[in-house]
Design a protein around this motif. Sequence first.
Motif, PDB file in Angstrom:
ATOM      1  N   THR A  97      98.617  39.887  34.934  1.00 13.84           N
ATOM      2  CA  THR A  97      99.825  38.600  34.665  1.00 13.84           C
ATOM      3  C   THR A  97      99.851  38.037  33.667  1.00 13.84           C
ATOM      4  OG1 THR A  97     100.011  38.388  37.342  1.00 13.84           O
ATOM      5  CG2 THR A  97     101.182  36.863  35.824  1.00 13.84           C
ATOM      6  N   LEU A 130     107.218  31.805  32.337  1.00 10.11           N
ATOM      7  CA  LEU A 130     107.840  33.071  33.293  1.00 10.11           C
ATOM      8  C   LEU A 130     106.416  33.640  33.473  1.00 10.11           C
ATOM      9  CD1 LEU A 130     110.438  34.223  30.813  1.00 10.11           C
ATOM     10  CD2 LEU A 130     110.765  32.906  32.988  1.00 10.11           C
ATOM     11  N   VAL A 184     108.207  42.096  27.381  1.00 13.34           N
ATOM     12  CA  VAL A 184     109.004  41.215  28.031  1.00 13.34           C
ATOM     13  C   VAL A 184     110.256  40.877  27.297  1.00 13.34           C
ATOM     14  CG1 VAL A 184     109.409  39.089  29.257  1.00 13.34           C
ATOM     15  CG2 VAL A 184     107.116  39.896  28.591  1.00 13.34           C
ATOM     16  N   GLN A 241     107.721  43.324  36.061  1.00 19.64           N
ATOM     17  CA  GLN A 241     108.907  42.407  36.446  1.00 19.64           C
ATOM     18  C   GLN A 241     108.399  40.997  36.112  1.00 19.64           C
ATOM     19  OE1 GLN A 241     111.199  43.707  38.290  1.00 19.64           O
ATOM     20  NE2 GLN A 241     110.633  45.674  37.622  1.00 19.64           N
ATOM     21  N   LYS A 242     109.703  40.022  35.814  1.00 21.66           N
ATOM     22  CA  LYS A 242     109.251  38.638  35.499  1.00 21.66           C
ATOM     23  C   LYS A 242     110.026  37.974  36.459  1.00 21.66           C
ATOM     24  CE  LYS A 242     113.135  38.049  32.406  1.00 21.66           C
ATOM     25  NZ  LYS A 242     113.554  38.130  30.908  1.00 21.66           N
ATOM     26  N   HIS A 243     109.451  36.682  36.800  1.00 19.62           N
ATOM     27  CA  HIS A 243     110.041  35.552  37.542  1.00 19.62           C
ATOM     28  C   HIS A 243     109.438  34.102  36.893  1.00 19.62           C
ATOM     29  CE1 HIS A 243     105.810  35.810  39.451  1.00 19.62           C
ATOM     30  NE2 HIS A 243     106.109  34.715  39.611  1.00 19.62           N
ATOM     31  N   VAL A 258     104.976  37.809  34.273  1.00 24.05           N
ATOM     32  CA  VAL A 258     105.332  38.916  34.259  1.00 24.05           C
ATOM     33  C   VAL A 258     104.257  40.040  34.666  1.00 24.05           C
ATOM     34  CG1 VAL A 258     105.915  40.795  32.708  1.00 24.05           C
ATOM     35  CG2 VAL A 258     106.605  38.520  32.242  1.00 24.05           C
ATOM     36  N   ARG A 259     104.724  40.665  35.585  1.00 23.76           N
ATOM     37  CA  ARG A 259     103.566  41.487  36.414  1.00 23.76           C
ATOM     38  C   ARG A 259     104.171  42.916  36.617  1.00 23.76           C
ATOM     39  NH1 ARG A 259      98.544  40.182  38.733  1.00 23.76           N
ATOM     40  NH2 ARG A 259      97.690  41.787  40.319  1.00 23.76           N
TER      41      ARG A 259
END
Length: 257
Positions: free
Chosen positions: A149, A161, A132, A167-169, A163-164
């Motif tokens: 995740t 956050l 990340v 992609q992070k959100h 992350v999977r």
Amino acid sequence: MRKLYNATGLLEAPRVDSRGRVLFSNVTEGGVYRWADGSVQTVIPARRGVGGIAVHADGGLVATGRDVRYVHAGVEQSLLTLDGATGFNDVTVGPDGALYVGVLRHRPMRGEPVVPSEVVRLGLDGSVAEAVTGVRWPNGLGFAPDGQTLYVCEYAESRVLAVRDGQKHVFATVAVGECDGLAVDADGGVWVALGSGGAVARFAPTGELVDTIELPGTFVSSLTFTGADLYLTTNSGLFTTVVDTTGAAVPPAGVPH
């Protein structure tokens, strides 16, 4: 809520070993310690800045600080240093035994401004890769029960956050305190130590806040599970309480040493 051990300084990085003993560090005063049956023993003397501890499959443990270090039976070996890093913070272990480590690129204890940093993966072959990036003060780490995740506390932004698949959100944001240590339960709930907020928050797997445990007047730095027993580190000592779920298993690290 029951206090197990009274201490000065900031306790951090709780982790339960294979024998049910609670490992933790004292970030400000130094040392890694082990609590069992009402007594505390020193495991690593004097080492400051230990923000993360992992149990190793070969025995011993991995502890952060200025580097990431394997310690067993009094023998220490450096596992990881990075150019430009001022230290390493919290850790977790992936399903395959790889180690995930938050990198510091500022000196928190000196009041330096926060700069974006990263979480790196130390693989079973000794390889180091970014997991990340662009995280402002990476802190607590943990995997969802399916192992797919990775949750990362972004301390300077008071948020978690997710992350999977690279992609992070933003998974969750807190209104009070900071997102410091993190643990995941077997139902997929994400538990976050709220630092100066003096509490622990539990979020559903979808990110909604579902519960809060308050410790007024304390700085709650981190937490860990063994079964339904929840252990909390604070600026005044080590606490425990029983909750209505069990912690997700964190495997031992298998990284080479």
